[in-house]
Design a protein around this motif. Structure first.
Motif, PDB file in Angstrom:
ATOM      1  N   SER A   7      57.818   6.883  26.221  1.00 38.96           N
ATOM      2  CA  SER A   7      58.416   7.898  27.092  1.00 38.96           C
ATOM      3  C   SER A   7      59.929   7.863  26.921  1.00 38.96           C
ATOM      4  O   SER A   7      60.478   6.892  26.398  1.00 38.96           O
ATOM      5  N   GLY A   8      60.583   8.941  27.361  1.00 39.72           N
ATOM      6  CA  GLY A   8      62.031   8.947  27.407  1.00 39.72           C
ATOM      7  C   GLY A   8      62.729   9.838  26.409  1.00 39.72           C
ATOM      8  O   GLY A   8      63.958   9.943  26.437  1.00 39.72           O
ATOM      9  N   LEU A  18      70.322   8.220  25.687  1.00 43.80           N
ATOM     10  CA  LEU A  18      68.921   8.294  26.071  1.00 43.80           C
ATOM     11  C   LEU A  18      68.349   6.883  26.078  1.00 43.80           C
ATOM     12  O   LEU A  18      68.831   6.010  25.333  1.00 43.80           O
ATOM     13  N   ARG A  19      67.315   6.686  26.883  1.00 43.66           N
ATOM     14  CA  ARG A  19      66.617   5.409  26.895  1.00 43.66           C
ATOM     15  C   ARG A  19      65.141   5.660  26.678  1.00 43.66           C
ATOM     16  O   ARG A  19      64.501   6.380  27.447  1.00 43.66           O
ATOM     17  N   LEU A  20      64.605   5.040  25.638  1.00 42.81           N
ATOM     18  CA  LEU A  20      63.179   5.141  25.343  1.00 42.81           C
ATOM     19  C   LEU A  20      62.456   3.902  25.881  1.00 42.81           C
ATOM     20  O   LEU A  20      63.018   2.807  25.884  1.00 42.81           O
ATOM     21  N   SER A  21      61.221   4.120  26.307  1.00 44.05           N
ATOM     22  CA  SER A  21      60.375   3.016  26.767  1.00 44.05           C
ATOM     23  C   SER A  21      59.041   3.068  26.043  1.00 44.05           C
ATOM     24  O   SER A  21      58.553   4.150  25.710  1.00 44.05           O
ATOM     25  N   TYR A  79      62.223  -1.459  25.171  1.00 46.39           N
ATOM     26  CA  TYR A  79      63.128  -0.355  25.481  1.00 46.39           C
ATOM     27  C   TYR A  79      64.103  -0.155  24.329  1.00 46.39           C
ATOM     28  O   TYR A  79      64.431  -1.106  23.604  1.00 46.39           O
ATOM     29  N   GLN A  81      67.840   1.531  24.206  1.00 45.04           N
ATOM     30  CA  GLN A  81      68.971   2.234  24.793  1.00 45.04           C
ATOM     31  C   GLN A  81      69.796   2.818  23.655  1.00 45.04           C
ATOM     32  O   GLN A  81      70.282   2.073  22.801  1.00 45.04           O
TER      33      GLN A  81
END
Length: 118
Positions: A7-8, A18-21, A79, A81
């Protein structure tokens, strides 16, 4: 059955963040590597960053100093970042989980689109 859910992703302007998880579930060997890869149109999939459960990290030269990978081992979540985003960071980002337990195990997420454009 191991599943990875990312997500993200989204659309941002150059210079933004943006931050992806990526959350992994299922039967996972505790000694493993989680990482992020990306694939832009017409290009091969490439490593962005990876991190072992012990904290060893590896980054692509193109993202060093701008991206940071982190993990919550208790949650099997990784994550990414991403700061100071550039148009050339535009790609589909994939999460990867792998480990060796007598044989190589490898799992991929479904991918999340990141678009950097003004």
């Amino acid at each position: 059955q191991v599943q990875l859910v990312e997500s993200g992703g989204g659309l941002v302007q150059p210079g933004e963040s943006l931050r992806l998880s990526c959350a992994a579930s299922g039967s996972i060997f505790r000694i493993n590597v989680m990482g992020w890869y990306r694939q832009a149109p017409g290009k091969e999939r490439e490593l962005v960053a990876s991190r072992t459960n012990g904290g060893t990290t590896n980054y692509a030269d193109s993202v060093k100093g701008r991206f940071t990978i982190s993990r919550d081992n208790a949650k099997n979540t990784v994550y990414l970042q991403m700061n100071s985003l550039k148009p050339e960071d535009t790609a589909v980002y994939y999460c990867r989980l792998r480990w060796y337990e007598g044989m190589q195990y490898e799992y991929w997420g479904q991918g999340t689109q990141v678009t950097v454009s003004s």
